[in-house]
Structures are given as structure tokens and as C-alpha cells.
Design an enzyme around this catalytic site. Structure first.
Site, PDB file in Angstrom:
ATOM      1  CB  SER A 129      -1.116  -0.059   1.316  1.00 40.30           C
ATOM      2  OG  SER A 129      -1.641   1.190   1.270  1.00 40.30           O
ATOM      3  CE  LYS A 183      -3.273  -2.510  -0.207  1.00 37.57           C
ATOM      4  NZ  LYS A 183      -3.572  -2.468  -1.587  1.00 37.57           N
ATOM      5  CG  HIS A 186      -5.014  -0.794   4.161  1.00 29.62           C
ATOM      6  ND1 HIS A 186      -5.026  -0.406   2.828  1.00 29.62           N
ATOM      7  CD2 HIS A 186      -3.917   0.115   4.592  1.00 29.62           C
ATOM      8  CE1 HIS A 186      -4.404   0.717   2.584  1.00 29.62           C
ATOM      9  NE2 HIS A 186      -3.802   0.805   3.745  1.00 29.62           N
ATOM     10  CG  ASN A 187      -7.112  -1.891  -0.189  1.00 28.68           C
ATOM     11  OD1 ASN A 187      -6.093  -1.394   0.293  1.00 28.68           O
ATOM     12  ND2 ASN A 187      -7.134  -1.843  -1.741  1.00 28.68           N
ATOM     13  CD  GLU A 190      -7.151   3.505   0.476  1.00 26.25           C
ATOM     14  OE1 GLU A 190      -6.449   2.612   0.594  1.00 26.25           O
ATOM     15  OE2 GLU A 190      -7.230   3.994  -0.947  1.00 26.25           O
TER      16      GLU A 190
END
Ligand code: NBP
Length: 416
Positions: A129, A183, A186-187, A190
Site C-alpha cells: 500500500s 490488505k 486496510h482498503n 480506506e
């Protein structure tokens, strides 16, 4: 001659920048790409004057690698990854390592791990990232998969990763698709952060009638508070940015958002796991709603709502309420994200280090923020913490913010 420490396949924006980053840290990288002419272009331009070498074919690339061979891919997620794996396996030996650094779905990574394990190849699925800049100067890296590979990739990964103090924003995440799962979450987070910023903007603009310059100033101030983060920082920059005619460019950008899928996968995984990850879910739906613009326009003509907002209170006070509402919502979003990680760890039998994950997100990546330092501290204090809201620090923060938060939510409902 075997001279390269690692090969990197995929010379689009992420691959090129990661190669240059590895080169800066003293690693010799052999570059390769499906369209082979891009290798020569890269060597003649961006990589000119570096130690980077190129492969003329996959066979040539493999022959240039030190053993155990390390091959990293940064190609489009999906069938491109399988296509390269199929071509690579006959060229590799037992104990060699394939790393997928793309945004692959974690179940694909688990499948690839298992299939390659049978062939003696160590497969690593790593979240990467930070976009182009992160890749070039220090990304957040979230590797998982065959743990035997970690000692062989650790130096490169932790060498090129972003650092917070001296600590790299990269550590081993867990087995199988754990790195890509982290991940993915995480996205999702976001997506949530961006939606919250959009809602704060919407309230300042339509409830308080603030201009883009005023909002930019507010965001810049917020960036000195608990909200200190990359996304708040760039929001201030975006709001300030003027088009060639001197007016704010942001107001000319069509209010529809697309998506590449990782936020949606997070919401699907939350539903599958029975975890109430409501904030990310709403953020995904908000993007869906934004994209049906024609219907929204049609509906706005017949469903006018309560009419233009009339705010009669103290604007400065309301801005502070909005800031606290954003902060409280962010705490809830991250709490929900970590709940999902905990449930996935249980379901898939992964051992996840939650403080380590907070540190990996603390720098380098898009959701990097001061606040992730507080999350790391909460898990450092108690690695078994069942829920972030039960940590003393976050409990206190929510209690400090809740009055403001409730005022903002009720105002928003009243003005439609
Ligand atoms: P892209 O996602 O645009 O992929 C371009 C690369 O994939 C090129 O090397 C291209 O080769 C190769 N490729 C394609 Br497209 N189809 C292929 C196929 N069928 N077989 C083999 N190779 C194929 O590049 P990117 O934006 O650099 O992203 C790379 C990965 O990193 C993706 O998984 C992405 O989701 C992830 N990621 C991107 C960002 C970002 O900010 N861009 C951030 C974090 C993660 P060609 O040159 O021959 O067409």
C-alpha cells in the site's frame, strides 16, 4: 551469471517504483514484463544508471537469479497472476519463492499457496500500500503465506518499507491469504475514511455554507489534531487546488465514484463472518449510490426533502462538533475492522498480531495516521484486547466526542 537478488515482473507504475526502491537499498533487481519491449524502455529511461538488469524472457530472468530464487509479481490481479505462476513453476526449483504483490483476493492467495506447496515452491501473497509514491519511497507491506519464505525476503521487504522511527511498516502477517486479507481490510477502512471526510465536507458546505478555501483551512487545522493523517492532509490540498479559471477544481469533478473491489470484498467478508462492519459497508453503498447519478438527478426533482439548510447556531462550534463526529466515527470504523480481522483469524486459524498490523498501517500506506499509533499502543498494552472500544484510551475518546457526534448526526437528519 546469477547476479540478481530478486526478479520483479510487471513494469506498470507499482512495479517500476518498487524496483527503483529496491535498487536504492542496494538490491540487484532483474526486471521483466509480459510485453517484453517495456523492459528495454525501462532500462533505457527510468532505470538508466542504476544496477537494475532485465530479462529477455522468463527463462533468461530466472537464470540471472541467486538461489533460493525470489520472483515478485506486480501485475493485474486475477488470471494474470495464475498465468505467470504456470509459466514460472517449470523454471523454478524446490525452495524457490514466488511473491504476489498485487491486490489479489485472499482466497485466491490461499488456493495458490496450497497448490504451490505441493510443488515445493514457497508462495507469498503480500499487500502493498501507498500507491506510486509509497512504492518508490517506502510502502506499507503486508506479507503472508508460506512462512519458510520469510527469512529469505525479510531483508528486502523491511529494507524498502516505510519506517516509523526505526521500525519498518512491514512484518510477517500470517499463513495463506492472511497478508492479502489484512490488505483488503486496510482498503475497506480506506473507503470508510474517505466517506467520512466526504460527509464532513458535505456538512461544512451545505449546512454551514463554507467555501472550499475555508474548508481547506479547517482540514489543515484538523491535521494538527487527533485526525492527523495522510487523507486529511491531502483533503486540505485538494480543497485549495484551483482550476485554470481560478475556481476550486474539486467542485468540477463529477460526484460519482467507481471501485476496484477490495472495499466490496471487505463488506462481503464481514457478512460471511457475521461481523457488524457497518461503516465500511455504508461506504461501499455510498459509492454505489453515487454512481447512479441519472437516477439521483431524476429523484431530486420529485423528492426535494426538507429544503435548503438554515443553520442558525455558532458555525465555529459546529465545525468542532463535525471534527469530533469524524474522529468518533473513525474510531468505530477501525474498531469494526479489527473485529473482522479477529474473526477471520479465528475462522482461518491464523495467528495475527494486531499491534503489528497497526504499525504496518502507521506509515507508508494511504490510511497512515497518528491515530494508528494509539491503536498500536492499545494492543501493546493488551494483545488479547477483544475490542478497541474497551481500551481505556479509546473509551475516553469516544466519551469525549459523543455529544458532538450526536449533535452532528441529528442536524444531518433534520436538514435531509
Ligand atoms: P496494473 O494493475 O495496471 O497491471 C499492469 C501490469 O499487469 C503490466 O505489467 C501488464 O503487462 C500486466 N498484465 C495485464 Br494488465 N494483464 C496481464 C495478463 N493477462 N498476463 C500477464 N500480465 C498482465 O498495474 P499497477 O497499477 O502497477 O498495479 C499492479 C498491482 O498492484 C495490481 O494488482 C494492483 O491492484 C496493485 N496495486 C496498485 C496500486 C496503485 O496505486 N496503482 C496500489 C496498490 C496495489 P503489459 O505491460 O504487458 O500489459
Amino acid at each position: 551469471m546469477a547476479e540478481a537478488d530478486i526478479a520483479l515482473i510487471g513494469l506498470a507504475v507499482m512495479g517500476q517504483n518498487l524496483i527503483l526502491n529496491m535498487n536504492d537499498h542496494g538490491f540487484v533487481v532483474c526486471a521483466f514484463n509480459r510485453t517484453v519491449s517495456k523492459v528495454d524502455d525501462f532500462l533505457a529511461n527510468e532505470a538508466k544508471g542504476t544496477k537494475i538488469i532485465g530479462g529477455k524472457s522468463l527463462e533468461d530472468m530466472v537464470s540471472k537469479l541467486k538461489k533460493p530464487r525470489r520472483v515478485m509479481m506486480l501485475v493485474k490481479a486475477g488470471s494474470a497472476v495464475d498465468a505467470f505462476i504456470d509459466k514460472l513453476v517449470p523454471l523454478l526449483e524446490k525452495g524457490d519463492i514466488i511473491i504476489d504483490g498485487g491486490n489479489s483476493e485472499y482466497l485466491d492467495t490461499t488456493r495458490r499457496c496450497k497448490a504451490l506447496q505441493e510443488k515445493g515452491i514457497l508462495f507469498v501473497g503480500s499487500g502493498v500500500s501507498g500507491g506510486e509514491d509509497g512504492a518508490r519511497y517506502g510502502p506499507s507491506l503486508m506479507p503472508g503465506g508460506a512462512k519458510e519464505a520469510w527469512p529469505h525476503v525479510k531483508d528486502i521487504f523491511q529494507g524498502i518499507a516505510a519506517k516509523v522511527g526505526n521500525e519498518p511498516c512491514c512484518d510477517w502477517v500470517g499463513d495463506e491469504g492472511a497478508g492479502h486479507y489484512v490488505k483488503m481490510v486496510h482498503n475497506g477502512i480506506e473507503y470508510g475514511d474517505m466517506q467520512l471526510i466526504c460527509e464532513a465536507y458535505h456538512l461544512m458546505k451545505d449546512l454551514l455554507g463554507m467555501s472550499c478555501d475555508e474548508m481547506a483551512e479547517v482540514m489543515a487545522e484538523w491535521n494538527k489534531t487527533e485526525l492527523d493523517s495522510f487523507l486529511i492532509e491531502i483533503s486540505a490540498d485538494i480543497l485549495k487546488f484551483k482550476d485554470t479559471d481560478g475556481s476550486p477544481l474539486v467542485e468540477k469533478i463529477r460526484d460519482t465514484a467507481g471501485q476496484k473491489g477490495t472495499g466490496k470484498w471487505t463488506a462481503i467478508s464481514a457478512l460471511d463472518a457475521g461481523m457488524p462492519v457497518t461503516l465500511i459497508g455504508e461506504a461501499v453503498f455510498a459509492r454505489c449510490l453515487s454512481s447512479i447519478k441519472d437516477l439521483r438527478i431524476e429523484a431530486s426533482k420529485v423528492l426535494p426533502g426538507p429544503g435548503p439548510a438554515k443553520f442558525e447556531g455558532d458555525k465555529k462550534e459546529m465545525v468542532e462538533h463535525i471534527r469530533k463526529a469524524l474522529y468518533a466515527s473513525k474510531i468505530v470504523s477501525y474498531t469494526q475492522g479489527f473485529m473482522l480481522l479477529r474473526e477471520a483469524a479465528k475462522q482461518f486459524n491464523w495467528t495475527l498480531n494486531y499491534g503489528g498490523i497497526a504499525l504496518m498501517w502507521r506509515g507508508g500506506c494511504i490510511i497512515r495516521s497518528r491515530f494508528l499509533g494509539n491503536i498500536k499502543e492499545a494492543f501493546d498494552k493488551n494483545s488479547e484486547l477483544s475490542n478497541l472500544l474497551l481500551d481505556d484510551f479509546f473509551k475516553g475518546e469516544i466519551l469525549k466526542c459523543q455529544d458532538s457526534w450526536r449533535k452532528v448526526v441529528s442536524q444531518a437528519a433534520l436538514i435531509g
